[in-house]
Design a protein around this motif. Structure first.
Motif, PDB file in Angstrom:
ATOM      1  N   ARG A  91       0.854  -1.192   0.000  1.00 49.61           N
ATOM      2  CA  ARG A  91       0.000   0.000   0.000  1.00 49.61           C
ATOM      3  C   ARG A  91       0.888   1.240   0.000  1.00 49.61           C
ATOM      4  NH1 ARG A  91      -3.840  -0.258   4.769  1.00 49.61           N
ATOM      5  NH2 ARG A  91      -1.906  -0.693   5.827  1.00 49.61           N
ATOM      6  N   LEU A  92       0.642   2.119  -0.959  1.00 53.32           N
ATOM      7  CA  LEU A  92       1.431   3.330  -1.138  1.00 53.32           C
ATOM      8  C   LEU A  92       0.649   4.524  -0.589  1.00 53.32           C
ATOM      9  CD1 LEU A  92       3.528   4.139  -4.229  1.00 53.32           C
ATOM     10  CD2 LEU A  92       2.063   5.900  -3.273  1.00 53.32           C
ATOM     11  N   PHE A  93       1.284   5.274   0.319  1.00 54.93           N
ATOM     12  CA  PHE A  93       0.649   6.400   0.996  1.00 54.93           C
ATOM     13  C   PHE A  93       1.340   7.715   0.662  1.00 54.93           C
ATOM     14  CE2 PHE A  93      -0.063   2.674   3.630  1.00 54.93           C
ATOM     15  CZ  PHE A  93      -1.401   2.787   3.967  1.00 54.93           C
ATOM     16  N   ASP A  94       0.555   8.800   0.660  1.00 55.72           N
ATOM     17  CA  ASP A  94       1.124  10.142   0.495  1.00 55.72           C
ATOM     18  C   ASP A  94       1.607  10.639   1.862  1.00 55.72           C
ATOM     19  OD1 ASP A  94      -1.034  11.219   1.950  1.00 55.72           O
ATOM     20  OD2 ASP A  94      -1.928  12.192   0.212  1.00 55.72           O
ATOM     21  N   PRO A  95       2.267  11.822   1.916  1.00 56.01           N
ATOM     22  CA  PRO A  95       2.826  12.293   3.191  1.00 56.01           C
ATOM     23  C   PRO A  95       1.786  12.483   4.298  1.00 56.01           C
ATOM     24  CG  PRO A  95       3.612  13.670   1.393  1.00 56.01           C
ATOM     25  CD  PRO A  95       2.584  12.731   0.820  1.00 56.01           C
ATOM     26  N   GLY A  96       0.541  12.730   3.927  1.00 58.76           N
ATOM     27  CA  GLY A  96      -0.519  12.886   4.914  1.00 58.76           C
ATOM     28  C   GLY A  96      -1.091  11.563   5.393  1.00 58.76           C
ATOM     29  N   GLU A  98      -2.624   9.384   3.423  1.00 57.21           N
ATOM     30  CA  GLU A  98      -3.754   8.938   2.601  1.00 57.21           C
ATOM     31  C   GLU A  98      -3.298   7.872   1.611  1.00 57.21           C
ATOM     32  OE1 GLU A  98      -6.749  11.669   1.058  1.00 57.21           O
ATOM     33  OE2 GLU A  98      -5.582  13.266   2.019  1.00 57.21           O
ATOM     34  N   LEU A  99      -4.106   6.836   1.468  1.00 54.38           N
ATOM     35  CA  LEU A  99      -3.795   5.757   0.537  1.00 54.38           C
ATOM     36  C   LEU A  99      -3.877   6.261  -0.895  1.00 54.38           C
ATOM     37  CD1 LEU A  99      -3.220   2.698   0.249  1.00 54.38           C
ATOM     38  CD2 LEU A  99      -5.698   2.369   0.107  1.00 54.38           C
ATOM     39  N   SER A 100      -2.807   6.011  -1.656  1.00 54.10           N
ATOM     40  CA  SER A 100      -2.763   6.432  -3.051  1.00 54.10           C
ATOM     41  C   SER A 100      -2.936   5.247  -4.000  1.00 54.10           C
ATOM     42  CB  SER A 100      -1.439   7.135  -3.339  1.00 54.10           C
ATOM     43  OG  SER A 100      -1.362   7.521  -4.671  1.00 54.10           O
ATOM     44  N   SER A 101      -2.391   4.091  -3.621  1.00 56.11           N
ATOM     45  CA  SER A 101      -2.448   2.936  -4.508  1.00 56.11           C
ATOM     46  C   SER A 101      -2.190   1.660  -3.712  1.00 56.11           C
ATOM     47  CB  SER A 101      -1.405   3.084  -5.617  1.00 56.11           C
ATOM     48  OG  SER A 101      -1.490   2.034  -6.546  1.00 56.11           O
TER      49      SER A 101
END
Length: 137
Positions: A91-96, A98-101
């Motif tokens: 699971r890829l997350f942004d700095p906040g 939030e799940l991105s992919s």
């Protein structure tokens, strides 16, 4: 477990300014190598034993775009253990946070010379079992 961290560079984006699919998959691929290393696999086994991994399935879902300069990280888990394979979720997350992919991957432990599946080494099987998570998570 966190298995990879990165930043989106301009050359990794498409015409719309979003990170291109190939770079999501590259991040997931690097995360996988960190995961199997944590499970006990060693890269030198490729030459010493002629053993490695072959991905046989990727199921990628995109939920939020990443843009140039965006930091991200990947968390990886084991969701199923077969005789010769591991099913993993990345699971890829942004700095906040939030799940991105998400990428659900099936990888087969592989005889690199004989080009056939091998049983998972017991050390990897035991370690993977210790990290096994609910496939819905």
């Amino acid at each position: 477990m966190r298995t990879y961290s990165g930043v989106v560079y301009p050359a990794q984006t498409d015409a719309m300014g979003h990170m291109t699919v190939q770079y999501y998959v590259a991040a997931f691929d690097q995360a996988m190598w960190h995961l199997v290393h944590a499970l006990g696999y060693r890269p030198e086994w490729q030459t010493e034993r002629g053993e490695g991994w072959a991905d046989v399935r990727h199921d990628v879902t995109f939920s939020k775009e990443l843009r140039v300069g965006g930091l991200f990280w990947v968390e990886s888990s084991v969701v199923a253990i077969g005789k010769t394979s591991l099913s993993t979720r990345h699971r890829l997350f942004d700095p906040g946070g939030e799940l991105s992919s998400t990428d659900d991957v099936k990888s087969v432990y592989f005889d690199l010379n004989g080009r056939k599946a091998l049983p998972l080494p017991e050390q990897i099987r035991m370690s993977a079992n210790d990290r096994l998570t609910d496939a819905r998570g």
